[in-house]
Design an enzyme around this catalytic site. Structure first.
Site: not given
Length: 541
Positions: A460, A441
């Protein structure tokens, strides 16, 4: 024969500079080097013969008298059954060229980064050398024939396959493991009648590049005393002179980073450039200055580096063999994302990965959706440990962080952050379903990409070039032009876009690899995964 093309995680052949995100392709010199360094010792000139056979009952007797080879009995029996029990290593009573090549590999197994020995190696030595002396008899030796075949399968499993998959899984390696039919591979070797037609081994090419450096570092360890260097503030910049400079020059010369004059102690331009090369290939801040961190890395014992090379050779044994149109690959310790089309690197950029207490998992996935202007559904652990304490301290915490409660579960509020420039996921995320709740992301915290070590997330992976990645993934979906992608990222309304073709993502963990200009790169073992594997591989040393 089948052309073994191993393109998965080819990013390890490159060490693009930390300031660069757009290397167009693998440099030609790198391609040439990789081709030249395929180990050709498991190839040669052969005469395919299938007339001279032996009684299948010999196999049962052989394994009964050699119980330590029992592990490969099924492989050997299947191999000979498929060739109607014809001799494989003899032609006209003489050993074929490949027999000698295999023998040399077997007796030098330590060159493969393997500490174990082939069972009955002394017997193999005696059989092989005695036959070489008495080769004029032109009569095949069945015991030598079976020993070579059994040793081929033992060698292939140790050198090309590595530890059992259950072991790699226990070491937090959740990438798919390579699957090779070694019986068919041996058939391909024996059927090769052209000495110039090199048969590539079923192992990722990075393995052979590391093997070359393993020999170099072992030679250095035998010849050199790696005395610890003492950092001093004096003599640390251009124009300075000091004993430390002379000591570092010699060390950098031994490590192939410095090509200049080692007879003086002057901090000259060639030394400055050599320091930068050393710093870059060791994942340090590249400033060309002598600092504590640079001295610390220079002082790492050669034995430790040898262990590190061996560990990463083992990981390369595990890599799968496959071909893909597009591939995304992340090397966690290098903090890099690499984007491939077929066998060519298109571009690379920095990433931020998980902290040591929230490590990013090593695994495989497939990107299925690009999500523009995403909500961030805050994980329960973050809600419990971070959000709730802040809400208790600041009544307006949710509002000031563009967050909202959408419900309750497991005794906790379900919290999400609204789309927008302050969203923790930035303006776009890239989803590949997995049980680890990990994805790629964007991020509003762009300053972190300026750090040399970038382990800051909860697991992440934050991408420095999210717009470029979105355009790449959607380049074949004509409705999604760069202008439309930009508009969707700033719309403030979450939009899911399904990819027409899933794109594989390999999240890997390599702390040693051969990169740009064929230089050996080392990275810090940020999750402390190397030592346990090293202890297992070197338990017999």
């Amino acid at each position: 024969m089948k052309n073994w093309r191993i393109i998965i995680l080819a990013f390890l052949l490159l060490n693009v500079s930390l300031s660069s995100c757009g290397q167009p392709h693998l440099p030609e010199t790198q391609q040439d080097f990789a081709k030249k360094n395929w180990d050709a010792s498991i190839s040669g000139s052969f005469v395919a013969q299938n007339e001279l056979t032996f009684d299948s009952l010999v196999l049962k007797s052989f394994f009964k008298s050699h119980p330590q080879l029992k592990q490969v009995e099924d492989d050997v029996v299947l191999f000979y059954r498929s060739r109607n029990f014809a001799y494989a290593w003899f032609d006209d009573g003489k050993l074929i060229e490949q027999a000698g090549n295999l023998y040399n590999r077997v007796i030098n197994l330590q060159n493969e980064g393997v500490s174990k020995k082939i069972p009955y190696q002394a017997s193999l030595d005696s059989l092989f050398n005695l036959f070489e002396v008495e080769e004029h008899q032109k009569k095949p030796n069945i015991l030598l024939e079976l020993m070579l075949t059994a040793d081929y399968f033992v060698f292939s499993k140790l050198s090309w396959e590595g530890v059992d998959q259950s072991v790699s899984e226990s070491l937090k390696w959740h990438l798919p493991r390579k699957k090779v039919n070694y019986e068919h591979y041996l058939d391909s070797i024996l059927e090769n009648t052209n000495a110039k037609n090199t048969i590539k081994e079923p192992v990722y090419r990075q393995y052979d590049l590391l093997k070359t450096y393993l020999k170099k570092y072992k030679d250095l360890e035998r010849k050199e005393i790696w005395t610890a260097l003492q950092y001093t503030k004096n003599g640390s910049q251009l124009g300075d002179t000091s004993l430390l400079i002379a000591q570092i020059k010699k060390r950098l010369f031994l490590l192939n980073d410095f090509k200049g004059d080692t007879s003086n102690a002057i901090f000259d331009l060639s030394f400055y450039n050599a320091l930068k090369v050393f710093q870059q290939r060791n994942g340090l801040t590249v400033d060309g200055l002598i600092g504590n961190e640079t001295i610390k890395i220079l002082n790492i014992p050669l034995k430790s580096r040898i262990r590190q090379i061996i560990v990463n050779m083992e990981r390369n044994r595990w890599l799968p063999i496959a071909e893909y149109e597009d591939v995304l690959a992340v090397n966690i310790p290098d903090f890099k994302l690499h984007v491939f089309h077929k066998d060519s690197l298109l571009w690379s950029c920095k990433v931020v990965v998980g902290q040591s207490i929230h490590p990013t998992t090593v695994f495989f996935g497939e990107v299925q959706n690009v999500v523009f202007s995403p909500y961030w559904n805050v994980p329960e652990s973050i809600v419990r440990n971070e959000i709730l304490p802040q809400i208790r301290k600041h009544a307006n915490y949710l509002a000031t962080h563009d967050m909202e409660i959408t419900g309750y579960s497991n005794g906790l509020p379900n919290v999400r952050q609204k789309p927008g420039p302050n969203n923790a996921l930035g303006l776009v995320k890239f989803l590949f379903p997995n049980i680890y709740n990990t994805y790629l992301h964007d991020t509003p915290a762009k300053s972190l990409f300026g750090e040399t070590s970038r382990a800051f997330s909860h697991g992440c992976i934050r991408v420095e070039e999210p717009v470029k990645l979105a355009n790449f993934l959607l380049r074949n979906q004509t409705a999604w032009t760069p202008e439309k992608i930009n508009s969707a990222m700033h719309s403030g309304h979450e939009k899911y876009v399904k990819l027409n073709t899933k794109v594989p993502v390999f999240i890997a963990y390599f702390t040693a690899f051969v990169g740009q200009n064929n230089q050996l790169n080392f990275r810090k073992d940020i999750y402390n995964l190397d030592e346990h594997l090293a202890d297992m591989l070197l338990e017999e040393e």
